[in-house]
Design an enzyme around this catalytic site. Structure first.
Site, PDB file in Angstrom:
ATOM      1  N   ARG A  68      18.098  87.398  34.408  1.00 12.72           N
ATOM      2  CA  ARG A  68      19.616  87.490  34.860  1.00 12.72           C
ATOM      3  C   ARG A  68      19.866  86.848  36.101  1.00 12.72           C
ATOM      4  NH1 ARG A  68      21.588  93.024  32.147  1.00 12.72           N
ATOM      5  NH2 ARG A  68      20.975  92.381  29.748  1.00 12.72           N
ATOM      6  N   CYS A  69      19.265  85.604  36.377  1.00 13.06           N
ATOM      7  CA  CYS A  69      19.387  85.270  38.048  1.00 13.06           C
ATOM      8  C   CYS A  69      20.058  83.801  37.862  1.00 13.06           C
ATOM      9  CB  CYS A  69      17.935  85.213  38.418  1.00 13.06           C
ATOM     10  SG  CYS A  69      17.964  84.495  40.163  1.00 13.06           S
ATOM     11  N   GLY A  70      20.931  83.521  38.880  1.00  9.32           N
ATOM     12  CA  GLY A  70      21.252  82.402  39.110  1.00  9.32           C
ATOM     13  C   GLY A  70      20.388  81.122  38.816  1.00  9.32           C
ATOM     14  N   THR A  72      17.423  81.315  37.019  1.00 14.15           N
ATOM     15  CA  THR A  72      17.070  81.488  35.673  1.00 14.15           C
ATOM     16  C   THR A  72      16.826  79.983  35.076  1.00 14.15           C
ATOM     17  OG1 THR A  72      17.595  83.537  35.197  1.00 14.15           O
ATOM     18  CG2 THR A  72      17.082  82.598  33.396  1.00 14.15           C
TER      19      THR A  72
END
Length: 192
Positions: A68-70, A72
């Site tokens: 859930r990371c920018g 990803t």
């Protein structure tokens, strides 16, 4: 008032990014290593053991990852790196972590997410701490023997371990695995 707040916030963000970039340059690649990367192992997503000694004389790219990371979408580039470079003795190792509050899933959920969305088939550890007192021994070693440049500041921080088992370079999260700078570092290690 809102414009002033936004201006101050932007200024503060720029300063933080600048400090992080400066700190990442302070690494100690000539450290006297008491251990090598090969002395460590991770528990895999399937419960198996990932022994780094099995990658002796290979280039190992260790990346702390999150779903859930920018950043990803970098999973795509990491998989491509693995596919294209494993014949050249390059190993990609994903280390899922929730240290930055972006990997809430269980190990089985992480595995399903990575396989379904990105076709990931490179080695992945179970969810692991990469910073702080509870950090995995590999990351404590990296900090001690290489310096603060080895400490992940965010998800998708990259550590390149050379064929000699020592860290040769680190890259911040914003450096894409398909960037010229990153691939040049990999190519240099392949030649060594």
């Amino acid at each position: 008032l809102l414009k002033l707040f936004i201006k101050q916030l932007n200024s503060m963000i720029k300063k933080i990014v600048f400090v992080i970039m400066i700190l990442s340059f302070f690494s100690n690649s000539s450290a006297n290593y008491h251990k090598l990367a090969y002395d460590f192992n991770f528990k895999g997503l399937d419960g198996n053991q990932i022994y780094l000694k099995n990658y002796n004389n290979k280039v190992i790219v260790v990346v702390n990852v999150a779903s859930r990371c920018g950043y990803t979408p970098q999973y795509n580039d990491l998989q491509k790196l693995w596919t294209e470079y494993k014949k050249k003795d390059v190993v990609v190792l994903g280390i899922p972590t929730n240290n930055f509050k972006q990997e809430p899933g269980s190990n089985s959920e992480i595995k399903e997410f990575c396989e379904t969305n990105f076709g990931i088939n490179f080695p992945m550890s179970e969810k692991t701490n990469v910073i702080g007192g509870q950090a995995h021994p590999f990351y404590k070693w990296a900090k001690k023997d290489y310096g603060i440049g080895a400490i992940p500041k965010w998800n998708f921080h990259k550590i390149i371990v050379g064929k000699n088992g020592k860290i040769v370079d680190t890259f911040a999260s914003f450096t894409k695995p398909n960037s010229k700078k990153f691939l040049s570092a990999i190519e240099n290690e392949i030649k060594n």
